[in-house]
Motif scaffolding. Structure first.
Motif, PDB file in Angstrom:
ATOM      1  N   LYS A 154       0.814  -1.220   0.000  1.00  0.00           N
ATOM      2  CA  LYS A 154       0.000   0.000   0.000  1.00  0.00           C
ATOM      3  C   LYS A 154       0.847   1.269   0.000  1.00  0.00           C
ATOM      4  O   LYS A 154       0.553   2.217  -0.713  1.00  0.00           O
ATOM      5  CB  LYS A 154      -0.926   0.003   1.217  1.00  0.00           C
ATOM      6  CG  LYS A 154      -2.019  -1.052   1.100  1.00  0.00           C
ATOM      7  CD  LYS A 154      -3.043  -0.953   2.203  1.00  0.00           C
ATOM      8  CE  LYS A 154      -4.040  -2.078   2.050  1.00  0.00           C
ATOM      9  NZ  LYS A 154      -4.928  -2.214   3.193  1.00  0.00           N
ATOM     10  N   SER A 155       1.890   1.255   0.801  1.00  0.00           N
ATOM     11  CA  SER A 155       2.714   2.474   0.870  1.00  0.00           C
ATOM     12  C   SER A 155       4.110   2.148   0.365  1.00  0.00           C
ATOM     13  O   SER A 155       4.514   0.980   0.323  1.00  0.00           O
ATOM     14  CB  SER A 155       2.762   2.982   2.315  1.00  0.00           C
ATOM     15  OG  SER A 155       3.846   2.388   2.992  1.00  0.00           O
ATOM     16  N   HIS A 184      -0.804 -10.721  -3.366  1.00  0.00           N
ATOM     17  CA  HIS A 184      -1.289  -9.338  -3.341  1.00  0.00           C
ATOM     18  C   HIS A 184      -0.858  -8.575  -4.587  1.00  0.00           C
ATOM     19  O   HIS A 184       0.217  -8.841  -5.135  1.00  0.00           O
ATOM     20  CB  HIS A 184      -0.725  -8.598  -2.112  1.00  0.00           C
ATOM     21  CG  HIS A 184      -1.264  -9.127  -0.825  1.00  0.00           C
ATOM     22  ND1 HIS A 184      -2.407  -8.631  -0.235  1.00  0.00           N
ATOM     23  CD2 HIS A 184      -0.825 -10.137  -0.024  1.00  0.00           C
ATOM     24  CE1 HIS A 184      -2.649  -9.307   0.883  1.00  0.00           C
ATOM     25  NE2 HIS A 184      -1.707 -10.232   1.037  1.00  0.00           N
ATOM     26  N   ALA A 185      -1.707  -7.640  -4.961  1.00  0.00           N
ATOM     27  CA  ALA A 185      -1.326  -6.725  -6.050  1.00  0.00           C
ATOM     28  C   ALA A 185      -1.988  -5.380  -5.804  1.00  0.00           C
ATOM     29  O   ALA A 185      -3.087  -5.319  -5.246  1.00  0.00           O
ATOM     30  CB  ALA A 185      -1.761  -7.284  -7.396  1.00  0.00           C
ATOM     31  N   THR A 186      -1.283  -4.330  -6.200  1.00  0.00           N
ATOM     32  CA  THR A 186      -1.835  -2.980  -6.068  1.00  0.00           C
ATOM     33  C   THR A 186      -1.970  -2.382  -7.460  1.00  0.00           C
ATOM     34  O   THR A 186      -1.000  -2.381  -8.245  1.00  0.00           O
ATOM     35  CB  THR A 186      -0.909  -2.109  -5.188  1.00  0.00           C
ATOM     36  OG1 THR A 186      -0.924  -2.664  -3.877  1.00  0.00           O
ATOM     37  CG2 THR A 186      -1.383  -0.665  -5.135  1.00  0.00           C
ATOM     38  N   GLU A 194      -4.644   9.672  -2.252  1.00  0.00           N
ATOM     39  CA  GLU A 194      -3.544  10.083  -1.362  1.00  0.00           C
ATOM     40  C   GLU A 194      -2.408   9.060  -1.423  1.00  0.00           C
ATOM     41  O   GLU A 194      -1.230   9.418  -1.452  1.00  0.00           O
ATOM     42  CB  GLU A 194      -4.006  10.196   0.107  1.00  0.00           C
ATOM     43  CG  GLU A 194      -4.926  11.369   0.413  1.00  0.00           C
ATOM     44  CD  GLU A 194      -6.345  11.136  -0.084  1.00  0.00           C
ATOM     45  OE1 GLU A 194      -6.811   9.975  -0.052  1.00  0.00           O
ATOM     46  OE2 GLU A 194      -6.986  12.105  -0.529  1.00  0.00           O
ATOM     47  N   GLU A 195      -2.763   7.792  -1.426  1.00  0.00           N
ATOM     48  CA  GLU A 195      -1.720   6.744  -1.478  1.00  0.00           C
ATOM     49  C   GLU A 195      -0.934   6.822  -2.795  1.00  0.00           C
ATOM     50  O   GLU A 195       0.293   6.709  -2.807  1.00  0.00           O
ATOM     51  CB  GLU A 195      -2.350   5.364  -1.310  1.00  0.00           C
ATOM     52  CG  GLU A 195      -2.700   5.078   0.139  1.00  0.00           C
ATOM     53  CD  GLU A 195      -3.630   3.872   0.311  1.00  0.00           C
ATOM     54  OE1 GLU A 195      -3.657   3.316   1.407  1.00  0.00           O
ATOM     55  OE2 GLU A 195      -4.340   3.502  -0.656  1.00  0.00           O
ATOM     56  N   ARG A 196      -1.656   7.050  -3.881  1.00  0.00           N
ATOM     57  CA  ARG A 196      -0.979   7.178  -5.182  1.00  0.00           C
ATOM     58  C   ARG A 196      -0.065   8.391  -5.186  1.00  0.00           C
ATOM     59  O   ARG A 196       1.046   8.360  -5.704  1.00  0.00           O
ATOM     60  CB  ARG A 196      -2.021   7.278  -6.293  1.00  0.00           C
ATOM     61  CG  ARG A 196      -1.833   6.200  -7.320  1.00  0.00           C
ATOM     62  CD  ARG A 196      -2.826   6.219  -8.421  1.00  0.00           C
ATOM     63  NE  ARG A 196      -2.128   5.976  -9.675  1.00  0.00           N
ATOM     64  CZ  ARG A 196      -1.956   6.880 -10.611  1.00  0.00           C
ATOM     65  NH1 ARG A 196      -2.436   8.083 -10.475  1.00  0.00           N
ATOM     66  NH2 ARG A 196      -1.286   6.564 -11.701  1.00  0.00           N
ATOM     67  N   TRP A 214       3.160   7.582  -3.494  1.00  0.00           N
ATOM     68  CA  TRP A 214       4.069   6.832  -4.389  1.00  0.00           C
ATOM     69  C   TRP A 214       4.738   7.801  -5.362  1.00  0.00           C
ATOM     70  O   TRP A 214       5.944   7.753  -5.567  1.00  0.00           O
ATOM     71  CB  TRP A 214       3.301   5.803  -5.217  1.00  0.00           C
ATOM     72  CG  TRP A 214       2.844   4.577  -4.503  1.00  0.00           C
ATOM     73  CD1 TRP A 214       2.274   4.500  -3.263  1.00  0.00           C
ATOM     74  CD2 TRP A 214       2.898   3.240  -5.000  1.00  0.00           C
ATOM     75  NE1 TRP A 214       1.956   3.200  -2.971  1.00  0.00           N
ATOM     76  CE2 TRP A 214       2.329   2.407  -4.016  1.00  0.00           C
ATOM     77  CE3 TRP A 214       3.352   2.669  -6.181  1.00  0.00           C
ATOM     78  CZ2 TRP A 214       2.214   1.018  -4.180  1.00  0.00           C
ATOM     79  CZ3 TRP A 214       3.237   1.289  -6.356  1.00  0.00           C
ATOM     80  CH2 TRP A 214       2.679   0.482  -5.351  1.00  0.00           C
ATOM     81  N   ALA A 215       3.921   8.661  -5.959  1.00  0.00           N
ATOM     82  CA  ALA A 215       4.450   9.588  -6.972  1.00  0.00           C
ATOM     83  C   ALA A 215       5.516  10.489  -6.355  1.00  0.00           C
ATOM     84  O   ALA A 215       6.561  10.738  -6.965  1.00  0.00           O
ATOM     85  CB  ALA A 215       3.320  10.423  -7.566  1.00  0.00           C
TER      86      ALA A 215
END
Ligand code: LMR
Length: 334
Positions: free
Chosen positions: A162-163, A229-231, A300-302, A305-306
């Motif tokens: 996730k993070s 798992h996959a995001t 927010e999570e994306r 990452w960015a």
């Protein structure tokens, strides 16, 4: 009057003549071997099959296209060498695989979060910048004919992702791109370059913990069966340059080459028209299969990452070429 023996001799002679005629016809055909590493039922696999059909049609059978999918003939690195040596005539490697050839500019396509969607990407691949990049292959004895889409990549592993912190210490299989290596390092992962044909087994046996790919590749290689798992991060793009051995291409009779160009233009339109749907369908099929838990990150999570990966753009500028990065970003209005 024909005796039984002379009849038999005649039949034999006729068969021989026919078989000579047959082999003469076969020899007259120009054989074009098209090797690739993915399954037939993917955007690239279907694009290759479409090209085969149209190429034979538009050259009135003068060209016999033989498509070899699934690394049947060559794996990633070998296929580039085979093309340069003329053992195969056409490939469609991922844009992330041109570094070892000495053309690093294509790694611009691997920069994280550079393309918001297919539309932004097309401004590059269908325009002057795309042409300028393909022209860089000529020195290597390669002619670039087209760009084919696959899609946006998702991250997978056996633990939730996730993070950015969730990647710490994970062994991640990557393609040969130094940009991908840089962003995996930035996440604290341990990137490992590996041929596509070896990924499933490496995931299954734990040689690597995870990987990234568009859903169509993940699904058709059954990677979802060995990843818990996959995001759906869509953090980067994976597409192809369709390339040919320059000497082969330049040596074709003009009418044959123009038939192949027409076939390539139509196959390109076809491949690019199905890529998104193919990936959407593959993702839906993997969700339905239930062996992998798919996580859709929040905005927010994306963004986190960015932000974590943004420095890679600057750090890789020298390798890719600042001019190339500026040209690509200019084309998409960044
Ligand atoms: C990969 O190696 O992950 C991809 O480049 C495979 C492909 O050709 O889509």
């Amino acid at each position: 009057m024909l005796t039984r023996r002379s009849l038999a001799a005649l039949a034999g002679a006729t068969a021989l003549a026919l078989s000579f005629a047959g082999s003469a016809i076969a020899q007259d055909k120009i054989v074009l071997k098209f090797s690739h590493v993915v399954a037939p039922d993917t955007p690239k696999g279907k694009g290759a099959a479409k090209f085969e059909e149209l190429a034979e049609l538009y050259t009135n059978g003068a060209v016999d296209v033989e498509v070899y999918p699934n690394s049947q003939l060559y794996k990633d690195k070998e296929e580039m060498e085979a093309l340069q040596l003329g053992a195969v005539q056409m490939l469609a490697p991922s844009l992330a695989k041109f570094g070892p050839l000495g053309v690093q500019d294509f790694e611009v396509f691997d920069l994280p979060f550079i393309f918001a969607d297919y539309e932004a990407l097309r401004k590059v691949t269908q325009g002057d910048v795309g042409k300028m990049l393909l022209a860089k292959l000529e020195d290597k004895g390669i002619t670039g004919l087209a760009y084919w889409d696959n899609g946006f990549k998702i991250m997978s592993a056996n633990s939730p992702l996730k993070s950015p912190d969730d990647f710490l210490g994970l062994k991640m299989r990557i393609q040969s791109s130094k940009v991908i290596e840089a962003y995996m390092n930035k996440l604290g992962a341990v990137p490992q370059v590996m041929a596509f044909s070896e990924v499933y087994q490496a995931l299954q046996t734990g040689v690597v913990d995870g990987t990234e790919n568009p859903p169509s590749n993940m699904y058709t290689q059954k990677m979802n069966e060995v990843q818990k798992h996959a995001t759906v991060s869509n953090h980067g793009y994976l597409g192809y340059a369709v390339i040919v051995n320059k000497q082969f291409w330049d040596g074709l009779p003009a009418d044959v080459r123009s038939g192949l160009e027409k076939a390539m233009a139509e196959a390109t339109e076809y491949a690019n028209s199905i890529a998104k749907e193919d990936n959407d369908n593959a993702l839906a099929a993997m969700k339905a299969a239930g062996t992998t838990e798919f996580y859709e990150p929040t905005a927010e999570e994306r963004a986190a990452w960015a932000e974590a990966l943004a420095p890679v753009h600057e750090e890789m500028a020298e390798r890719i070429g600042a001019e190339t990065i500026a040209a690509v970003k200019g084309a998409i209005g960044q």
